[in-house]
Scaffold this motif. Sequence first.
Motif, PDB file in Angstrom:
ATOM      1  N   ALA A  62      12.845  -1.782   3.510  1.00 40.49           N
ATOM      2  CA  ALA A  62      12.547  -2.588   2.322  1.00 40.49           C
ATOM      3  C   ALA A  62      13.047  -1.879   1.084  1.00 40.49           C
ATOM      4  CB  ALA A  62      11.042  -2.835   2.212  1.00 40.49           C
ATOM      5  N   ARG A  63      13.262  -2.670   0.054  1.00 38.87           N
ATOM      6  CA  ARG A  63      13.537  -2.161  -1.290  1.00 38.87           C
ATOM      7  C   ARG A  63      12.576  -2.874  -2.228  1.00 38.87           C
ATOM      8  NH1 ARG A  63      18.833  -2.410   0.831  1.00 38.87           N
ATOM      9  NH2 ARG A  63      19.822  -0.348   0.775  1.00 38.87           N
ATOM     10  N   ALA A  64      12.111  -2.159  -3.239  1.00 36.93           N
ATOM     11  CA  ALA A  64      11.142  -2.760  -4.151  1.00 36.93           C
ATOM     12  C   ALA A  64      11.337  -2.244  -5.565  1.00 36.93           C
ATOM     13  CB  ALA A  64       9.718  -2.454  -3.675  1.00 36.93           C
ATOM     14  N   ARG A  65      10.798  -3.003  -6.469  1.00 37.26           N
ATOM     15  CA  ARG A  65      10.756  -2.639  -7.877  1.00 37.26           C
ATOM     16  C   ARG A  65       9.353  -2.974  -8.366  1.00 37.26           C
ATOM     17  NH1 ARG A  65      14.042  -5.518 -12.805  1.00 37.26           N
ATOM     18  NH2 ARG A  65      12.972  -4.394 -14.450  1.00 37.26           N
ATOM     19  N   ARG A 114       0.837  -1.207   0.000  1.00 40.16           N
ATOM     20  CA  ARG A 114       0.000   0.000   0.000  1.00 40.16           C
ATOM     21  C   ARG A 114       0.868   1.252   0.000  1.00 40.16           C
ATOM     22  NH1 ARG A 114      -1.701   2.637   4.480  1.00 40.16           N
ATOM     23  NH2 ARG A 114      -1.670   0.754   5.755  1.00 40.16           N
ATOM     24  N   TRP A 115       1.910   1.268   0.815  1.00 36.84           N
ATOM     25  CA  TRP A 115       2.805   2.439   0.847  1.00 36.84           C
ATOM     26  C   TRP A 115       3.471   2.660  -0.500  1.00 36.84           C
ATOM     27  CZ3 TRP A 115       5.717   1.054   6.014  1.00 36.84           C
ATOM     28  CH2 TRP A 115       4.897   1.344   7.096  1.00 36.84           C
ATOM     29  N   ILE A 116       3.900   1.582  -1.144  1.00 34.28           N
ATOM     30  CA  ILE A 116       4.521   1.689  -2.468  1.00 34.28           C
ATOM     31  C   ILE A 116       3.528   2.285  -3.463  1.00 34.28           C
ATOM     32  CG2 ILE A 116       5.317   0.297  -4.423  1.00 34.28           C
ATOM     33  CD1 ILE A 116       6.716  -1.485  -2.261  1.00 34.28           C
ATOM     34  N   ILE A 122       9.536  -7.202  -3.857  1.00 39.98           N
ATOM     35  CA  ILE A 122       9.846  -6.518  -2.605  1.00 39.98           C
ATOM     36  C   ILE A 122      10.823  -7.361  -1.802  1.00 39.98           C
ATOM     37  CG2 ILE A 122       8.938  -5.551  -0.460  1.00 39.98           C
ATOM     38  CD1 ILE A 122       6.219  -5.294  -1.878  1.00 39.98           C
ATOM     39  N   ASP A 123      11.884  -6.730  -1.349  1.00 41.23           N
ATOM     40  CA  ASP A 123      12.819  -7.341  -0.412  1.00 41.23           C
ATOM     41  C   ASP A 123      12.586  -6.687   0.939  1.00 41.23           C
ATOM     42  OD1 ASP A 123      14.152  -9.017  -2.296  1.00 41.23           O
ATOM     43  OD2 ASP A 123      15.266  -7.267  -3.002  1.00 41.23           O
TER      44      ASP A 123
END
Length: 147
Positions: A113-116, A36-38, A70-71
């Motif tokens: 977290a890191r995400a793409r 949701r934040w992403i 998402i990591d």
Amino acid sequence: MAEHEWDHPDPFVTPFKVTDADIDDFGHVNNAVYVRWINDGAWAHSKSLGLDFDSYRRLDAGVVVVRHEIDYISSAMPGETALVATWVSSNDRRLRLSRRFQIRDEASGRTLARARTGFAIIKLSTGRACRMPQEFADGYPIMWPCD
């Protein structure tokens, strides 16, 4: 937060205060909240670029998620504020674009977290893939070419 603390320069950053509703039975922010934040961070950035849903309707085109990666690195806890940074990392100016995200705790600076996320362009009236309008090609500039 200083620029050098982010993975890439010049992010668009949106803060999110952790609420009681975000906390799961493990006592930390549930993994679905990060999605949701992403999403909300990406929309905030789009709006800042002048590409809100009214623009999408006018163009009869939209940007939809086709893939999230998402990591999860560290848990966000009650009372913290998560800073969601985003960068447009690719835009083929035809059908697809992608974003990178880094989520950090505001107080400690630790990366949570890191995400793409990969996006495709659709025609709103049909829901089918379509060619990117020029406004999207120009309006979603690559901020950090890393894809």
